[in-house]
Structure formats: structure tokens, C-alpha cells
Design a protein around this motif. Structure first.
Motif, PDB file in Angstrom:
ATOM      1  N   GLN A 112       0.802  -1.208   0.000  1.00 39.65           N
ATOM      2  CA  GLN A 112       0.000   0.000   0.000  1.00 39.65           C
ATOM      3  C   GLN A 112       0.844   1.270   0.000  1.00 39.65           C
ATOM      4  N   ALA A 113       1.901   1.277   0.777  1.00 40.71           N
ATOM      5  CA  ALA A 113       2.681   2.494   0.974  1.00 40.71           C
ATOM      6  C   ALA A 113       3.241   3.071  -0.325  1.00 40.71           C
ATOM      7  N   ASP A 114       3.405   2.235  -1.335  1.00 38.61           N
ATOM      8  CA  ASP A 114       4.035   2.694  -2.577  1.00 38.61           C
ATOM      9  C   ASP A 114       3.038   3.116  -3.641  1.00 38.61           C
ATOM     10  N   GLN A 115       1.739   3.115  -3.321  1.00 30.33           N
ATOM     11  CA  GLN A 115       0.730   3.366  -4.355  1.00 30.33           C
ATOM     12  C   GLN A 115      -0.094   4.600  -4.004  1.00 30.33           C
ATOM     13  N   PRO A 116       0.481   5.767  -4.129  1.00 34.23           N
ATOM     14  CA  PRO A 116      -0.310   6.960  -3.772  1.00 34.23           C
ATOM     15  C   PRO A 116      -1.557   7.102  -4.648  1.00 34.23           C
ATOM     16  N   GLY A 117      -1.492   6.603  -5.865  1.00 35.00           N
ATOM     17  CA  GLY A 117      -2.640   6.760  -6.756  1.00 35.00           C
ATOM     18  C   GLY A 117      -3.674   5.656  -6.633  1.00 35.00           C
ATOM     19  N   ALA A 118      -3.376   4.640  -5.851  1.00 38.22           N
ATOM     20  CA  ALA A 118      -4.295   3.504  -5.754  1.00 38.22           C
ATOM     21  C   ALA A 118      -4.548   3.199  -4.282  1.00 38.22           C
ATOM     22  N   PRO A 119      -5.457   3.943  -3.690  1.00 37.63           N
ATOM     23  CA  PRO A 119      -5.668   3.793  -2.244  1.00 37.63           C
ATOM     24  C   PRO A 119      -6.290   2.453  -1.850  1.00 37.63           C
ATOM     25  N   ARG A 120      -6.791   1.713  -2.822  1.00 36.70           N
ATOM     26  CA  ARG A 120      -7.398   0.413  -2.485  1.00 36.70           C
ATOM     27  C   ARG A 120      -6.718  -0.669  -3.321  1.00 36.70           C
ATOM     28  N   LEU A 121      -5.833  -1.439  -2.726  1.00 36.23           N
ATOM     29  CA  LEU A 121      -5.150  -2.503  -3.479  1.00 36.23           C
ATOM     30  C   LEU A 121      -6.122  -3.576  -3.926  1.00 36.23           C
ATOM     31  N   ASP A 122      -7.214  -3.758  -3.183  1.00 39.12           N
ATOM     32  CA  ASP A 122      -8.186  -4.797  -3.554  1.00 39.12           C
ATOM     33  C   ASP A 122      -8.842  -4.509  -4.891  1.00 39.12           C
ATOM     34  N   ASP A 123      -8.737  -3.279  -5.359  1.00 38.24           N
ATOM     35  CA  ASP A 123      -9.414  -2.917  -6.598  1.00 38.24           C
ATOM     36  C   ASP A 123      -8.448  -2.628  -7.736  1.00 38.24           C
ATOM     37  N   VAL A 124      -7.221  -3.089  -7.602  1.00 36.76           N
ATOM     38  CA  VAL A 124      -6.210  -2.829  -8.621  1.00 36.76           C
ATOM     39  C   VAL A 124      -6.177  -3.954  -9.649  1.00 36.76           C
ATOM     40  N   LEU A 125      -6.060  -3.570 -10.910  1.00 33.75           N
ATOM     41  CA  LEU A 125      -5.877  -4.535 -11.997  1.00 33.75           C
ATOM     42  C   LEU A 125      -4.584  -4.175 -12.718  1.00 33.75           C
ATOM     43  N   LEU A 126      -3.810  -5.180 -13.068  1.00 34.07           N
ATOM     44  CA  LEU A 126      -2.545  -4.924 -13.759  1.00 34.07           C
ATOM     45  C   LEU A 126      -2.741  -5.032 -15.271  1.00 34.07           C
ATOM     46  N   ASP A 127      -2.162  -4.091 -15.969  1.00 40.45           N
ATOM     47  CA  ASP A 127      -2.162  -4.156 -17.435  1.00 40.45           C
ATOM     48  C   ASP A 127      -0.934  -4.967 -17.865  1.00 40.45           C
ATOM     49  N   THR A 128      -1.175  -6.181 -18.340  1.00 44.44           N
ATOM     50  CA  THR A 128      -0.039  -7.060 -18.658  1.00 44.44           C
ATOM     51  C   THR A 128       0.562  -6.737 -20.014  1.00 44.44           C
ATOM     52  N   THR A 129      -0.111  -5.933 -20.809  1.00 43.05           N
ATOM     53  CA  THR A 129       0.455  -5.601 -22.114  1.00 43.05           C
ATOM     54  C   THR A 129       1.425  -4.430 -22.014  1.00 43.05           C
ATOM     55  N   ALA A 130       1.296  -3.656 -20.955  1.00 42.52           N
ATOM     56  CA  ALA A 130       2.278  -2.574 -20.745  1.00 42.52           C
ATOM     57  C   ALA A 130       3.538  -3.175 -20.146  1.00 42.52           C
ATOM     58  N   GLY A 131       4.626  -2.566 -20.389  1.00 42.25           N
ATOM     59  CA  GLY A 131       5.871  -3.091 -19.853  1.00 42.25           C
ATOM     60  C   GLY A 131       6.066  -2.734 -18.391  1.00 42.25           C
ATOM     61  N   LEU A 132       7.086  -3.334 -17.802  1.00 34.44           N
ATOM     62  CA  LEU A 132       7.479  -3.000 -16.444  1.00 34.44           C
ATOM     63  C   LEU A 132       8.848  -2.345 -16.523  1.00 34.44           C
ATOM     64  N   THR A 133       8.986  -1.220 -15.882  1.00 34.17           N
ATOM     65  CA  THR A 133      10.306  -0.587 -15.862  1.00 34.17           C
ATOM     66  C   THR A 133      10.944  -0.798 -14.498  1.00 34.17           C
ATOM     67  N   THR A 134      12.256  -0.945 -14.525  1.00 37.54           N
ATOM     68  CA  THR A 134      12.964  -1.160 -13.264  1.00 37.54           C
ATOM     69  C   THR A 134      13.592   0.148 -12.812  1.00 37.54           C
ATOM     70  N   ARG A 135      13.606   0.329 -11.523  1.00 41.85           N
ATOM     71  CA  ARG A 135      14.210   1.545 -10.987  1.00 41.85           C
ATOM     72  C   ARG A 135      14.885   1.174  -9.681  1.00 41.85           C
ATOM     73  N   HIS A 136      16.199   1.359  -9.630  1.00 40.46           N
ATOM     74  CA  HIS A 136      16.896   1.056  -8.377  1.00 40.46           C
ATOM     75  C   HIS A 136      16.801   2.254  -7.454  1.00 40.46           C
ATOM     76  N   ARG A 137      16.382   1.994  -6.243  1.00 45.38           N
ATOM     77  CA  ARG A 137      16.174   3.076  -5.284  1.00 45.38           C
ATOM     78  C   ARG A 137      16.976   2.779  -4.027  1.00 45.38           C
ATOM     79  N   PRO A 138      18.199   3.321  -3.983  1.00 46.15           N
ATOM     80  CA  PRO A 138      19.104   2.989  -2.873  1.00 46.15           C
ATOM     81  C   PRO A 138      18.550   3.405  -1.520  1.00 46.15           C
ATOM     82  N   GLY A 139      17.697   4.425  -1.502  1.00 42.00           N
ATOM     83  CA  GLY A 139      17.212   4.910  -0.219  1.00 42.00           C
ATOM     84  C   GLY A 139      15.967   4.226   0.289  1.00 42.00           C
TER      85      GLY A 139
END
Lengths: 681, 681
Positions: free
Chosen positions: A575-602
Motif C-alpha cells: 500500500q505504501a508505494d501506491q499513492p494513486g491507488a488507495p485500495r489494493l483490492d481494486d487494482v488490476l494490472l495491465d499485462t500488455t504494458a511493460g514494467l520498468t525497473t528503478r533502483h532506489r538505494p534509499g
């Protein structure tokens, strides 16, 4: 206060690991004699274990009463027995095992303090031990009476097993005999009690002593211990644990694996930790005796477990009730039990299978389970624990009672998991590498040095890697032996594409190149055979692009969902990482869009996140406000009206960005919802 | 042996039902005074209950030891206490309640035998009762000591409640005072013990006494009993049940609904039966006191239950562990607990809500739960019981221990469910009809006669129907009262289309016809107001074409699946009916093909089957033989490679015909797999 002797020191650089097969063992591989993790991901986790988790042990065991109970048994304290579980002593000995493995690591911080604490606890155990060798405070203090009279629930042999493992660890790491003497005295007492023609024909409700007795045999050379382990294995499955169950509310005999002899079992069943400790012990026996029927049973049961009863995380044990394995493919997501201890037991068993057979698949499962099944069980700061490891926590999850999951605790009333994690992390280098006559095998990838003896002398390699965040693994030969030998690198089961770069002066070819002298990976091993020279380097590049993963369709719990993975890591949305999706129970993933990686040292100690996109479902109208089901007449040709078309429920869905973190890092911030498996749109 | 008095007879045709609100109660509806089911579906189920299930009771209670324990308490037998549960007396009193309601039915077979058995059991209870009114054999015999000292687990007030309900039933059905006297003596003892200024300020861990005390008040006019019920309701949620839990393994206070006052609760939680018995009692109190805040809480909690925590079958209680409600939308299919008792408790509560509010939705849930939540709990022959009611049993399900589900048993060590089913079926006519000043309401459809008093005098109707196999319901007025009144017919929530045919001599119009004098259904009620004459007939035709039903997408457990329904019945596939599909786990339903209905009088007591078509999945190849998960790189545009496209797993799927039976009829043949929710293709 400084009554402890001088801090003990490791007797040699020879690996002090949990499994040391005898010279007679019929096994394919032997654990590397030298194994040191010196940097990178696991070094950091082991640092926290060594600096925080393990040092906390004595204070926690003091406040929970475990040490007090030992003093009661020794007659050096007064008061009531603390706690109402018969196996509280095992918390002490599991911590002692963890601390002992840690003492075997030359980099251990505050060695003197730890060594002193270990010595004090060993002294407590020695004082509590009775003259005839018996040692379990529950039956000495809390419930005095006949010994070994409540084998189903009493955990006497279970506690003995953890004592033996601690003693072996302490002896291997320090060369000291004091705890080993306590263990042998108890082992001799048990050996005088159990077995053909002896007073008791019985087994323990909770397996554990079997694997411990084999290791005690390996450490002492005392064959009786191996035979006794074999006896306990053989007598299981004959209903010795049957009890009069007046309440009718106990689980069946399969809960303790007493429903079928281990050689005849067709699948893993019952209490997951019991099952897997038992199978670790049976594998140890098979390794030492070379018995083919027992080995075949082990291979069959391992495959039954991984094929039908293992979560994507490597976690096992679906049921909260009885902590049992579920039916095949019964892997509920939101109510996964996945006890941390069961994941550890799975690793312990798989490692024995890897040594027995030489097959890479066992280390594939170990890797998956280490990162995703065990590591979530401890917080990043080493102070918070999960007993169970659900793969989903809903929005508004109702925390209640001590449900030992979904919320970290500093300790548990039934505190089996924390010291289990400690002992695994403290002994982790043991699981990285092995040798055989022909060379050296790298099972896991962690910065460090690994080596041992082959037919051509001593070989040593050094590993440098950014794993698991990066897929490049550089292996440098430090000691090259005298002739040709094979460096074997495990190509993980999750890896679809990889490349090998030869050293500048030799022809270690990529398997995709024509005419390669070295074969491509076979059954998970990339074997590179040659005459090596110090300084030779092999670079293995594992493709770690993000993956979408689906489950076998018989896994009803996650139908229509995918999980995100990258390298060995399973990811989750928290939950903490989804400011735009306040309800995880209602999230759907778009599998046709890609996933980008981002390294976050902090973030969370430094992680690589996966960022994707999806939809947030709006509140959809139900036909009746109070009824969450929706019907259409059968035979409706119009697909839009098909009831399983969830668009009918979606309301006004809005696009959202979704950020996934490695599952091992969840539950390190405030409470909130989480899910591994994501419905798709 | 014939020491029993002459068989008792029903004192009047006035309905002897479980709920008889006082004249002061502030409620919308009153149960019909006359309610007799004389034919059809439920008549047959009640016949089996009367001829087989209830008569078996005394022998089962004898062999399980319950009656022996009463004799021990009475001092008329020697020996050890039988059983290890504190609430065994309630099995006796629940059976007694069932037998008493049955005696209130003039059609009861072997009345003299049943009446004699009832008298003998009542005598046992009277003999076991102590001089001061206390009666619980557990604390009298098995664990003598202070009374009411273990309120969390002791079940003393719970057992008292079931005694009171049995006494009310016996008095209402027979007019006899003997059991009522036992009950009042115990009630007075409890009233002298609990309450403000009395020795004990406490509540029972298992609610039940609350609803029983209200009914005892209604039967005796003794206001103290109502006040005591209100006290128990009010004192809940204040932590009175807190206990020292040294093992740390007990559920939290929400398990017993002691975590929040009932008026403040936001959702149903904890042990499902406890929660629902509590809410039935709170609704009774609200009915008698007219307290708006309590009524509002009941409405809120009912909606929270049905919206988020109810299975398609009406079953409730998702967790095996603690028999608890799960989180919202946590409704696992394969591991549904759905205790039979919880479904019964849901009906008992909903009926009280229906009477309180007059709303049809409560009877919608009752209908669904009767057919699909309770009825599967008893076999067609009345001799086999299910304690839990899973919605899926996998191929090769591993039966083990007494898991109280998925396999019928003749009785249980914890035998709460069988006598609970008996008492519900014996009192079933009570739930069919009601009256108010303005007329008569039919809540359920069963052949029979129903009537009572309105402002215009006594009205009676006769119902003829082939329900649930056919949708036509013919209602004939037998007694017409003196003026205009309203006949209200519930149009079930599942029904999309219906038609009403007026009598030949009057204008009872179809709601679809223009200028109808009668309104269309409103909030579930089709209300027909007129001056009725004896012989007037209304024919209601409910459309019962088969339906495909999907769950709210937050119900993760059944994503991508549909269930089959027809009329009030939920259907399932059972292995025995699928010769072409030997593995139910691999079946996919074709939702675009129609479902055909076929009535089969010779199958399972006469059922209508649904026949559809689908695919049987072949064994699909997994990328690794031992790993049941499959990955593709993210961002793959090719849909065929999408991991959640299960076609990749399907292998060579073959078309199959699928035959569904009503879920209530499952587990009446040999063991085998079963599923309610079907994946689609």
C-alpha cells in the motif's frame, strides 16, 4: 560479571556448516570446506543478523522465561515455570546453534560478548541436565512425572534434537567439548531408552531428532546415533502415536506423518515443519547408508511438494489449522500459512537432496525460498518477525489477537521462527558452494570466497556480483589445483537467457556460440571443464528482465492473476508505494504494458522497484446492494453480459501507476494492504 | 418400561414456533399463527427428519454418553464422565427442542414413542438439576468446583440457553410445564447470580442465552428474563472475557465478540455461530424494547455480513481456525468452513430481522440459506451429517482425521450440528408466513396452509407449488376475513421475471399490464390488496431459467469462475455424474452454450439437473516438470504468450458434457470430487 572464559575462536577456516557427510556417505557433492560471504546482499542481511538479531537472543529468552526455566531445573532459582508449551527449551538451543555458527565466522562483531553469552547458556544447560543425561525443563519442572510418556505432544526428542544440533554447531565452530558432552549424555540416555529390545518402542510427535542424530554421528563417529536415527525413521508410519482423543478435535495421524511409512509415502502431508524435518533426517540416513529405496522416496516426495504444494515464494504449508500442508494445488493466497520455519525446513531438506543427488533443481528451490520464503520472516532491522507469511493482506485487514502473521512482532509466545531464521542466516555460507572429485559447484551467488578439495587438489574461487539486483556474476579462480577440473555454475530455473564470457586467454565459450568446447547448461548446471590458472575469470550474465508469472490452472486461488518477478525475487504491491491507488483490492494490472525497473538505494535498504500500469476499479453497482453476486440467464450470447466479465463490476476504472517492491521487504513500514498476485485487465 | 405418561398432544393448532413476540413488541410482522407444510419439497425433508433423524436422537445421545452424564449428575448411575467438552448437555436439549417442535406437528409419526422418549429425557434433566436450580453436568460431575468461574470456555450460560429454548418449545407444543419448570429454576438461579449488584458481573463466552431468555420472557411473561438478556447484551464488548493466556495461542477477544459493544460494531467477526446467536438475541431485545440504536446496529451488521462475508450458498464463517468469519470478501472456495450451525444461526437471526422490519431481503437470505447452506448438512436419508460445507472438494482429496467436512458422519464428538438441523426442520413451518394488521405475507413457498389474525379477522391461504423445481405458486384463499387486506408474496431476489395471474373474477393484474390496480413488486414484496373471498386464487409464476452467476471481483477465490443456479438452488458438479470428465479439477465450463434442465425423479430423491458443455483440460506441459508456475518477460505484446492465458496449460482439451446437481444433494453417494464454482472457457 565477566565470569566467562576467554572468548573462543574458530579453530580453522574449514567451513563449520550444519551438514558434514561422513567419508562413507554415498553422495554426489560435499559442502565446500571454505565458504565466506564477504559482501553484497546476503552479507548485509547477515550483518544485521550478527549485529542485532543474535545479540538480542539472551535478553529475549530471559524475558520470555526460557532461561528462568533452566535455572528452575538446575535448582538455582525459585518460582513458577514460565510459559505453557513443552518445547520452550528448543528456543534456547536454536539460538545457541545460531550463535555458534556465528562464532564460526571470523567477521563476527562483538565476538567476546557473544562468546560469553553462549558460555553462560551452555552452563545453564549443563546445570539443568539430570544425572542420567535427561534434559527437558517441561517434564523436569512444569509437569514432573514419567518421561517419554507423552510422545505425541511432549516434544522431548524434538528438544533433544535441537540440543544436538546446537552442540554440533558449537563443536564445529569452536572446537569446544562442553555442549557436545551435554548432548552426548542425553543422546546416550535416549539411545538406552528407545529401540529394539529397549524400554520404549516409540517416536516423537515432532520429528527433528533424526537429522540431529545423523549429524551427531558425523561429528562424533558414534555409529549408534546413526542407527537410532534410522530406527526413528523406520518406526514412523505404524501408528505408534495413536492416542485416545476424547475431544475428537485432534488432527489425524498424518499430522505427525505417522499414517504411512516414509518409504511408502506418496506426497508430503500434515504439519509442514514436522514433515520437512523428517525428510531432512531421512535424506541424511539415505546419504549415510546409500539405501536406494529411501532415496527414491525422497525424490518422489520432493517432486510432489514442488509440483503441487509450494507457493511461488517457496513457502509451504497452506493451512492455518494444524499448520498443515493442504491438498495438491490448494494454495490459498490470502490465507497462506507459509510458516517461516517451514521455509527454513524446506531449505534444509533441499540442501541435503542437492548433496545427495548433485542436481541443480534443489538449489533452485533453495534460492527461491531463501529470498522469498524465509527473508520476509525477519524485518530489515532484524528486530521484527513474521511467523506466517501471507501472500495477500486486504485493505482494512482486521488485525486481532496474536495471529502471528501479517504483523511483525518482537518475539512470539511460540517463538520457533526467530531463532530458526538466526541459525539459517548464521550458517548461510554453507549453502553456497560444494565440491566433488571433479571440481567446484556454485549453487548460490553471493560475494565471497568458496573452495575445497577436488581430486586435483585444493581449489578456490572468488565471486563478485550485484546479485540479485544485477545478473552479472564474476567468478575468479584464486587457487587452481593441479589439473583439469570443472567449475559448475547453476543457471537458475527462472532464467531464460544467459551468456558466459570466457577469460581473455582461453576458450570458455558462450553456449550460443558455435563450436563451443564447453557444453551449454544441462539440467541447470553450466559446467566449464578446463585447466584453470589463478586469475582466470568467468563472467556469467543472467538475464533478469522482469517477468509476469502465472500459476498452474489447478491453483484456483490465483486464477486470472499474475505475479511479478525479477531474477530470484518475487515482487508485491504494498500500500505504501501506491499513492494513486488507495485500495489494493481494486487494482488490476495491465499485462500488455511493460514494467520498468528503478533502483532506489534509499528505499527499504536499497531495492530495485518494478513500475507498471493498471487500473483502479471504481465501485461497481451490484444488482442488490446487499448481495455480492451477479447472475445472467444461461446461454446469453452477448459476451458483455457474461457474468464473469468483471467489467460489469468495474465502475469507472481509472488508470494508475503501480510500484512493486520485493516481497521480502514488505511489512517494514506501517501496516497496510499487500498483494503478490494481481488480477489483470 | 412404559413408565411415561400418556403421549402428550398439541394443545391447539396455534403455531408453536421458536419466535413469539410479545404483544408489546415493536415489530412489523408476527409469525403466522397457523403454518402447516403438507406436501412438496420441504414436506419430504421434514418427513425424513421426523421419521429418521429425530427418532435416532436418544440412541445417539446414549451411545455418545450425554444421557449417562445426566444420570451421573442425578446420582442414578456410576462411572466416569463421558466426553471432554463442557457443552455436551446442549446436544440433549437441542434434540429435546427438535422433538418438542415435532410434537407440535399433528402429522408426527410414532407420536407416542417420541413423546415417551421426550418425557424420559426431561425426567433425566429434572433429576440432574441441583436444588438451587443449577444444571450443567460438566461442572457438576467432570470438573466440580466453583460455578461460573470459567465463563470464557465453560459454556454454562450457553447450555442454559438451549435448555430454555427446549423448555419453551415443549411448553408451546404440548402445554406441559415440567421442562419449563426446570428451565425457570435455572433461569432464576442465573438471574440471582448475574447482573448489577449481584454476585457476578459477566457474560458467557458463547452467546445463546440472550435469545433464549427473551423467548422465556415471552413464554412466561417474566420481565426479569428480558432484562437479564439486555444485561448480557450490554455487558458484551467490554473485555469481561479477557483471560490470562499463557500459551498465547488463543484467538483474540473478537472471537467471542467481546472486543466492541454490539451497538458499536461495524461488521460481523469472530466465531460465526457465536456472532449470529448474539445478534439473534440482540434483535429480540430490540424487538421487545423498540430501541432504535440497537435496531440500527442490527441492520448495519446484517448488511456487512451479506455484502462481504457470505458465500453464494448463504453459508458463513470462512476460517477453519477458530471457526471464524474471515475478512471482507475473504471467501475461500476450497477451504470454506461454512459450519452448518452458522447457516442455521443466520436463518434464526434473519427471521427475527424480517419480523422486526418487514423487509423481504431477510427472507431472501433465509431461502438461499435453507436450500444451500443448511440442507447440505444432512444426508437425504437423514442419517449422515456434515459439520462444515466446503464449496469444492478436489480430485483425490486426502480425507484424514475427523475433519468434520467433506465426508458425512453419523454423529460428531462435537455434535452441535445434527440436533441443530433437526430443530430447524421440525420448526420450519414457522419461517414460511407472517401476518400484520393489514394482511398476510408469504416468505417462503411450500405446499401447505398458513394463516393468522389481521385487523379484519382471521385469514387463511393454501399454497400449492412444485417449488423449487417449478416456478408456479398457486395461492388459494380459504378464510377471507371481513374487509380489504393485502396478500404479500415475496418475489425472490434471484428472480428476474415473474408474472401474476389474477383469479377469473377479479382484477389481480400482472405488473407488466398497464393500468394494474396492484403495484408491481416493491422491495421484494408483491402486494395484492383487495377484498378476498374464499376460493380466490392468485398464481405467481417465477422465472426459474438456469443462471450463470459470478462473484464480486474482490472475492479473489473465485475469479474467472461462474456458479450455476436455478430458482433458489445453487448447483454443483459432483464426480459421480461426469462419466466423461474423470478429473473435475480440469473442467472448464462453456458459458456461451446453454444449460438444459432435466428432471430426474429417480436421482437423489428426485432432482432437476442442469446439463451444459465444456472442456476437459489435458495435462499441460510445464516449463520445469517440478514447478507449477510459468513466466514470460513483461511487455510481451503477443497475447498468446500472456502468462494468464491458461490455454498455454490446457494441453489437448476435449469437449465434455457436464451435469450439475443441486448442491444440497451432494455427498450422498460415494466420496468424490465436487465443485460449485467452475472456471470458464
Amino acid at each position: 560479571m565477566s565470569s566467562s572464559p576467554a572468548a573462543s575462536r574458530p579453530v580453522s577456516t574449514r567451513l563449520s556448516g550444519p551438514v558434514r557427510p561422513s567419508d562413507r556417505a554415498r553422495i554426489a557433492l560435499r559442502p565446500a570446506e571454505v565458504a565466506r560471504i564477504t559482501g553484497g546482499f546476503w552479507h548485509e542481511r547477515r550483518r544485521v543478523n550478527a549485529e542485532t538479531s543474535i545479540p538480542q537472543g539472551p535478553a529475549l529468552l530471559e524475558s520470555a522465561g526460557n532461561l528462568h526455566n533452566l535455572r528452575l531445573a538446575a535448582g538455582t532459582a525459585d518460582g513458577a515455570y514460565r510459559g505453557a508449551l513443552p518445547f520452550l527449551d528448543s528456543d534456547v538451543t536454536k539460538w545457541l546453534e545460531a550463535a555458534s555458527w556465528q562464532l564460526g565466522d571470523p567477521d563476527t562483531p562483538n565476538r567476546r560478548t557473544l562468546s560469553g553469552a553462549v558460555d553462560r547458556v551452555i552452563r545453564l544447560l549443563a546445570e539443568a541436565q539430570q544425572d542420567d543425561g535427561y534434559l527437558q525443563t517441561w517434564y523436569q519442572v512444569a509437569k514432573p512425572g514419567p518421561r517419554f510418556a507423552e510422545l505425541l505432544r511432549g516434544h522431548e526428542l524434538y528438544c533433544a534434537g535441537h540440543l544436538f544440533q546446537a552442540a554440533v554447531a558449537h563443536h564445529r565452530s569452536t572446537g569446544r567439548e562442553d555442549l557436545l558432552t551435554v548432548a552426548r549424555r542425553f543422546a546416550d540416555h535416549i539411545d538406552g531408552t528407545f529401540g529394539p529390545g529397549k524400554p520404549v518402542d516409540g517416536i516423537c510427535g515432532h520429528p527433528e531428532i533424526e537429522t540431529a542424530l545423523v549429524e551427531l554421528y558425523r561429528e562424533t563417529g558414534e555409529r549408534r546415533y546413526l542407527d537410532l536415527a534410522g530406527y526413528f525413521i523406520d518406526r514412523r508410519g505404524h501408528g505408534l502415536l495413536d492416542e485416545d482423543d476424547p475431544r475428537g478435535l485432534a488432527p489425524g495421524p498424518d499430522h505427525c506423518q505417522d499414517h504411512v511409512p516414509v518409504r511408502e509415502a506418496k506426497t508430503v502431508t500434515g504439519h509442514a515443519v514436522r514433515q520437512l524435518y523428517l525428510l531432512a533426517g531421512a535424506t541424511d540416513v539415505a546419504a549415510e547408508t546409500g539405501e536406494p529405496e529411501l532415496r527414491a522416496a525422497m525424490e518422489r516426495l520432493w517432486e510432489a511438494m514442488t509440483t503441487t504444494k509450494t507457493y511461488l515464494t517457496g513457502g509451504v504449508g497452506a493451512h492455518h489449522r494444524w499448520e498443515d500442508f493442504g491438498d495438491p494445488y490448494e494454495l490459498p493466497n490470502e490465507r497462506a500459512y507459509c510458516e517461516t520455519c517451514a521455509a527454513i525446513a524446506s531449505i534444509q531438506w533441499s540442501w541435503r537432496m542437492a548433496l545427495l543427488t548433485g542436481q541443480a533443481r534443489y538449489s533452485d528451490l533453495i534460492e527461491r525460498t531463501l529470498y522469498n520464503g524465509v527473508l520476509p520472516g525477519v524485518s530489515l532491522d532484524g528486530r521484527g518477525w513474521l511467523y506466517t507469511n501471507p501472500l495477500q493482506v486486504r485493505d482494512g485487514y482486521e488485525y486481532h489477537g496474536e495471529d502471528q502473521g501479517a504483523r511483525r512482532a518482537p518475539w512470539f509466545t511460540c517463538a520457533c521462527c526467530p531463532p530458526n531464521v538466526m541459525r539459517l542466516l548464521a550458517s548461510l555460507p554453507h549453502y553456497v558452494a560444494s565440491t566433488d572429485a571433479d571440481g567446484l559447484q556454485l549453487h548460490q551467488y553471493a560475494d565471497g570466497s568458496y573452495g575445497g578439495s577436488t581430486a586435483d587438489g585444493r581449489v578456490m574461487v572468488r565471486v563478485d556480483t550485484g546479485y540479485p539486483w544485477q545478473g552479472r556474476i564474476t567468478v575468479t579462480v584464486d587457487e587452481a589445483g593441479t589439473g583439469e577440473w570443472t567449475l559448475s555454475l547453476r543457471v537458475p530455473q527462472w532464467c531464460r537467457e544467459y551468456a558466459v564470457t570466457p577469460t581473455a586467454d582461453d576458450s570458455v565459450d558462450s553456449p550460443s556460440a558455435g563450436g563451443a568446447r564447453e557444453p551449454a547448461q544441462q539440467d541447470g548446471w553450466l559446467r566449464i571443464r578446463r585447466t584453470w590458472r589463478p586469475g582466470n575469470t568467468v563472467v556469467l550474465d543472467l538475464g533478469i528482465q522482469p517477468r509476469l508469472t502465472a500459476a498452474h490452472p489447478r491453483v484456483d486461488a490465483v486464477r486470472g492473476c499474475v505475479a511479478l518477478e525479477r531474477g530470484p525475487l518475487v515482487y508485491c504491491l504494498e500500500q505504501a508505494d501506491q499513492p494513486g491507488a488507495p485500495r489494493l483490492d481494486d487494482v488490476l494490472l495491465d499485462t500488455t504494458a511493460g514494467l520498468t525497473t528503478r533502483h532506489r538505494p534509499g528505499l527499504l535498504g536499497g531495492i530495485t522497484t518494478l513500475v507498471g500500469s493498471g487500473l483502479l476499479r471504481g465501485p461497481g453497482p451490484a444488482p442488490a446492494a446487499w448481495w455480492p453476486y451477479r447472475s445472467v440467464p444461461s446461454g446469453t450470447p452477448d459476451a458483455d453480459r457474461a457474468p464473469h466479465d468483471t467489467r460489469a463490476w468495474n465502475g469507472a476504472a481509472v488508470p494508475v501507476e503501480l510500484t512493486a517492491i520485493p516481497y521480502y521487504a514488505w511489512a517494514n513500514r506501517h501496516r497496510g494492504s499487500m498483494r503478490v498476485w494481481l488480477p489483470t485487465c
